[in-house]
Scaffold this motif. Structure first.
Motif, PDB file in Angstrom:
ATOM      1  N   PRO A 119      -4.700  63.915  53.451  1.00  0.00           N
ATOM      2  CA  PRO A 119      -6.057  64.408  53.718  1.00  0.00           C
ATOM      3  C   PRO A 119      -6.242  65.889  53.387  1.00  0.00           C
ATOM      4  CG  PRO A 119      -4.855  64.076  55.774  1.00  0.00           C
ATOM      5  CD  PRO A 119      -3.989  63.520  54.679  1.00  0.00           C
ATOM      6  N   ASP A 120      -5.205  66.698  53.553  1.00  0.00           N
ATOM      7  CA  ASP A 120      -5.353  68.134  53.319  1.00  0.00           C
ATOM      8  C   ASP A 120      -4.073  68.682  52.694  1.00  0.00           C
ATOM      9  OD1 ASP A 120      -6.471  70.634  53.319  1.00  0.00           O
ATOM     10  OD2 ASP A 120      -5.914  71.073  55.400  1.00  0.00           O
ATOM     11  N   PRO A 121      -3.777  68.336  51.436  1.00  0.00           N
ATOM     12  CA  PRO A 121      -2.512  68.754  50.814  1.00  0.00           C
ATOM     13  C   PRO A 121      -2.532  70.245  50.479  1.00  0.00           C
ATOM     14  CG  PRO A 121      -3.889  67.680  49.197  1.00  0.00           C
ATOM     15  CD  PRO A 121      -4.607  67.569  50.523  1.00  0.00           C
ATOM     16  N   PRO A 122      -1.367  70.884  50.339  1.00  0.00           N
ATOM     17  CA  PRO A 122      -1.313  72.306  49.974  1.00  0.00           C
ATOM     18  C   PRO A 122      -1.927  72.528  48.590  1.00  0.00           C
ATOM     19  CG  PRO A 122       0.827  71.538  50.759  1.00  0.00           C
ATOM     20  CD  PRO A 122      -0.013  70.317  50.573  1.00  0.00           C
ATOM     21  N   ALA A 170      10.048  75.669  44.074  1.00  0.00           N
ATOM     22  CA  ALA A 170      10.548  76.660  43.110  1.00  0.00           C
ATOM     23  C   ALA A 170      10.941  75.985  41.802  1.00  0.00           C
ATOM     24  CB  ALA A 170      11.731  77.416  43.715  1.00  0.00           C
ATOM     25  N   GLU A 171      11.564  74.811  41.913  1.00  0.00           N
ATOM     26  CA  GLU A 171      11.957  74.076  40.701  1.00  0.00           C
ATOM     27  C   GLU A 171      10.734  73.668  39.883  1.00  0.00           C
ATOM     28  OE1 GLU A 171      13.784  69.696  39.768  1.00  0.00           O
ATOM     29  OE2 GLU A 171      14.755  70.859  41.367  1.00  0.00           O
ATOM     30  N   LEU A 172       9.666  73.249  40.556  1.00  0.00           N
ATOM     31  CA  LEU A 172       8.437  72.865  39.847  1.00  0.00           C
ATOM     32  C   LEU A 172       7.830  74.070  39.132  1.00  0.00           C
ATOM     33  CD1 LEU A 172       6.681  70.534  42.473  1.00  0.00           C
ATOM     34  CD2 LEU A 172       7.938  69.849  40.420  1.00  0.00           C
ATOM     35  N   ASP A 209       3.798  67.831  55.564  1.00  0.00           N
ATOM     36  CA  ASP A 209       3.893  69.230  55.158  1.00  0.00           C
ATOM     37  C   ASP A 209       4.570  69.418  53.808  1.00  0.00           C
ATOM     38  OD1 ASP A 209       6.526  68.669  55.699  1.00  0.00           O
ATOM     39  OD2 ASP A 209       6.709  70.098  57.368  1.00  0.00           O
ATOM     40  N   PHE A 210       5.062  68.340  53.224  1.00  0.00           N
ATOM     41  CA  PHE A 210       5.684  68.372  51.892  1.00  0.00           C
ATOM     42  C   PHE A 210       6.837  69.377  51.826  1.00  0.00           C
ATOM     43  CE2 PHE A 210       1.417  66.763  51.277  1.00  0.00           C
ATOM     44  CZ  PHE A 210       1.617  65.674  50.454  1.00  0.00           C
ATOM     45  N   ALA A 211       7.575  69.502  52.947  1.00  0.00           N
ATOM     46  CA  ALA A 211       8.693  70.448  52.985  1.00  0.00           C
ATOM     47  C   ALA A 211       9.836  70.024  52.069  1.00  0.00           C
ATOM     48  CB  ALA A 211       9.194  70.588  54.431  1.00  0.00           C
TER      49      ALA A 211
END
Length: 768
Positions: free
Chosen positions: A52-55, A16-18, A9-11
């Motif tokens: 497989p299904d990134p945000p 915000a920093e990016l 989930d890349f939590a």
């Protein structure tokens, strides 16, 4: 098997920093911020690309950061560019914006394969949702493409296809206008040396024609005319352009010229190096072209019936005429030029084989190249042979004088119908005459087509036991009455056949075109005309060239000596009803056929190989078995011999394709006591005469007896016995098979079991 890990989930990613860093780079053009986080951005990009299904939002943000890293490193960070392209391609496919201006064309390149897949799927499924998704992607690809890039025309064309599909599914006029604009743009941008340019031009013309405005029609005609100037244009596109241009012409002479040019190209659509199935598929795209061209010629100022006849001879039976050229009589060539004859036979046999043996390791592409080289050598060899003394006409179609000379034994009548009207071209030794069909001189194409389709449907329903016998009897009788009034009577009233000579009745050869091939014209002609005792003796021929070829063959074989016959009996076939009369029919004919031998019977033995082996040495071949017409591929229509199943197209039967490849040098008469052996069911190939009876003609039989629809077992056996009882087969004489069949049918109809027209009408004679 270990459980599948949950999706990441890349939590942990500081989104915000990016976003703050991306904003600072875009606003302040801060080179340090752009290249100062290379390692951590590279690691995050690898994680996203492996998921497989990134945000998508994260892919969008990081893709832009990796693009700026590449851009502000003086384009040294090639890996950053590759990651940016992959990440932003996912976002691009999802329809997100904005995109970096300089990266837009590259993203369009990346998205194009997926866009083509989406469009193909939408065209296949006709799903509005799939169409909308494909259209949206193509609009974005075109928007981000370089306007004068090498792929821009092709992308505009794809966008036009998507809009045409949208119009077809929704009826939206805006979609049609947008399609015309996109495809016209592709046509205007394309290069005359691009093999796709003809496709763009033809489709642009079609899209403009759909709008039906005067200016749009003028531009469409200009696009169609432009195809003629393209040296790289594929032949099918040149034919389509010429045919479409003819429909827009105001001048009938110009329209006739366009259609004539299209017909002259038609034989090139099916070159010899293609397999037979591919050649049939190519020709099936132009089912009525020759008939339209002939009708336009008849109706233009100065048009002649002989020129119309020439167009029908050229544009119909293209495959059969190729075969007749390849099966030209080699007797004189073998005697005078044996090396050329041997090479001719070798090349012909190789090109006739749809699936020739391939050497180990040879690819399909290499085989196709070998076929192309063989076809080119075959054409060159034909030219060499024709330069030899006495062989100038070897394998060439007959000229106008030779065509009319074929009417010396009786009148030849070509029946043709098109959107322009319905006509008979009556051929006699003195010339060709047009006769308008219809009791009032105005028989329409739709009337003929509806009558033929209805007749076909009734016969199919009868075969499937969906039609009662009384209903079928009444329908066939009604059809014969219609044919007699609308077709036969106008022809015979205008040009009565020659009177009987030397005790023989008047002969007439029918050459039906298009939907006329489904109708029993010969049976309607049996009605006596103008006080005659009996009607004319009818025969069929696919073309005048085929009739001429048959007569030359028969004349060369009359002095061959003793008559040898073979009787092929196959009463049983898997999936088909048993034919109880077959054994009795074969036994009875044994006393009527000279020098006969038998293949098959109750004990079997009638295999395709055994039959072909006997055919090579016989003069007469009689088949008593089932016939199957393949509606999807008429070259797979077949006689069901031992072991051949009715419902298996790949089963070992004696197929049209296999018979056409045979070379039968002593053959004179074939009798097919089987069902539906003289008809083609595919409406797109009615003018190609691809059926069992014509295959036997190509193989070498100058005369063939066949059937147009199902025949009862007893009726078939009765007609066959009466036929051979009346036929005299002296070795040096012409055999009057047409008269013998007419007499046999007459006797069986009046004395035997076949009183109703649907029982006796299917029997037909083809050939001399």
């Amino acid at each position: 098997m270990p459980p599948t890990p949950p999706p990441e989930d890349f939590a942990d990613v500081p989104r915000a920093e990016l976003l703050d860093r991306l904003d600072a780079i875009e606003v302040h053009r801060d080179r340090r911020l752009a290249v100062g986080h290379t390692a951590e951005d590279d690691a995050l990009a690898r994680r996203l690309l492996a998921a497989p299904d990134p945000p998508l939002e994260l892919c969008h943000t990081l893709g832009l950061l990796r693009w700026y890293a590449y851009h502000h490193s003086d384009r040294r960070l090639r890996g950053a560019r590759e990651q940016a392209t992959e990440l932003l391609s996912r976002v691009f496919l999802a329809g997100r914006e904005p995109m970096p201006r300089l990266l837009g064309p590259e993203l369009a390149d990346e998205a194009e394969p997926e866009a083509r897949t989406r469009l193909d799927e939408a065209e296949r499924t006709r799903d509005p949702g799939a169409c909308g998704r494909a259209l949206a992607l193509w609009e974005r690809i075109v928007h981000h493409s370089r306007p004068h890039g090498p792929d821009y025309a092709a992308r505009l064309f794809a966008l036009g296809r998507a809009r045409l599909l949208q119009h077809a599914l929704t009826g939206a006029r805006d979609a049609l206008r947008g399609a015309a604009a996109a495809i016209s743009g592709a046509a205007d941008l394309g290069s005359p040396y691009d093999v796709e340019q003809a496709t763009y031009l033809v489709h642009a013309g079609d899209a403009l024609c759909s709008q039906d405005g005067p200016e749009e029609l003028r531009r469409a005609l200009a696009y169609y005319d432009a195809v003629r100037a393209l040296r790289a244009a594929p032949t099918p596109m040149r034919i389509r352009a010429a045919r479409s241009a003819a429909a827009l012409r105001d001048d009938p002479d110009d329209a006739a010229g366009d259609l004539r040019a299209a017909v002259e190209l038609l034989p090139l659509v099916a070159p010899r190096h293609l397999a037979r199935a591919e050649r049939m598929r190519e020709l099936s795209g132009f089912p009525a072209l020759a008939r339209d061209a002939a009708a336009a010629e008849l109706r233009r100022a100065g048009g002649t019936a002989s020129a119309a006849l020439g167009l029908l001879e050229l544009g119909r039976n293209v495959l059969m005429h190729h075969d007749l050229t390849a099966h030209s009589d080699l007797t004189d060539l073998e005697r005078l030029q044996p090396d050329q004859a041997a090479e001719f036979r070798r090349l012909r046999d190789f090109l006739d084989e749809d699936a020739p043996d391939r050497p180990p390791g040879e690819s399909a592409e290499e085989l196709q190249e070998r076929r192309g080289a063989a076809a080119a050598r075959f054409d060159a060899l034909l030219a060499e042979i024709r330069r030899s003394p006495g062989f100038a006409g070897f394998g060439l179609p007959p000229g106008e004088r030779e065509l009319t000379d074929e009417a010396r034994e009786g009148v030849l009548v070509v029946l043709t119908t098109s959107a322009y009207g319905s006509d008979a071209l009556v051929v006699r030794p003195e010339g060709v005459r047009r006769v308008a069909l219809g009791s009032r001189g105005g028989l329409r194409e739709e009337d003929v087509a509806q009558r033929a389709a209805g007749f076909q449907q009734r016969l199919r329903a009868a075969r499937d036991a969906d039609t009662s016998r009384p209903a079928l009897v009444a329908y066939v009788a009604d059809t014969l009455a219609w044919l007699e009034a609308e077709v036969v009577a106008p022809v015979l009233a205008a040009v009565p056949p020659e009177p009987a000579r030397a005790g023989r009745r008047a002969r007439l050869w029918w050459i039906p075109c298009g939907p006329f091939t489904w109708l029993p014209v010969h049976a309607a002609a049996r009605t006596p005309q103008q006080g005659a005792e009996r009607g004319v003796v009818s025969s069929y021929t696919p073309s005048i060239r085929a009739l001429r070829h048959a007569r030359l063959r028969d004349a060369a074989r009359r002095a061959d000596g003793a008559v040898r016959s073979v009787i092929v009996a196959a009463p049983r076939a898997p999936g088909a009803p048993e034919l109880p009369e077959t054994a009795r029919e074969a036994a009875d004919l044994g006393g009527l056929l000279p020098g006969h031998s038998r293949v098959g019977g109750p004990g079997g033995g009638a295999t395709a190989e055994a039959v072909l082996d006997r055919l090579r040495t016989c003069s007469v071949a009689h088949f008593a078995c089932h016939g199957v017409t393949d509606e999807d591929d008429p070259s797979r229509s077949r006689l069901l011999l031992d072991g051949a199943a009715a419902e298996e197209p790949g089963a070992p039967g004696l197929t049209v394709a296999r018979l056409q490849r045979a070379e039968l040098r002593q053959a004179r008469l074939a009798y097919l006591s089987a069902c539906r052996t003289a008809r083609t069911d595919d409406p797109r190939l009615l003018d190609e005469s691809v059926h069992l009876a014509s295959a036997l003609q190509v193989a070498g039989f100058p005369q063939v007896i066949g059937t147009l629809w199902e025949v009862g077992d007893s009726m078939a056996a009765g007609v066959a016995r009466r036929f051979y009882d009346r036929l005299r087969m002296a070795p040096g004489d012409a055999w009057p098979a047409a008269e013998a069949l007419d007499d046999a049918v007459e006797a069986e109809a009046t004395e035997g079991t076949g009183r109703a027209a649907f029982q006796w009408a299917p029997f037909v004679h083809l050939g001399i």
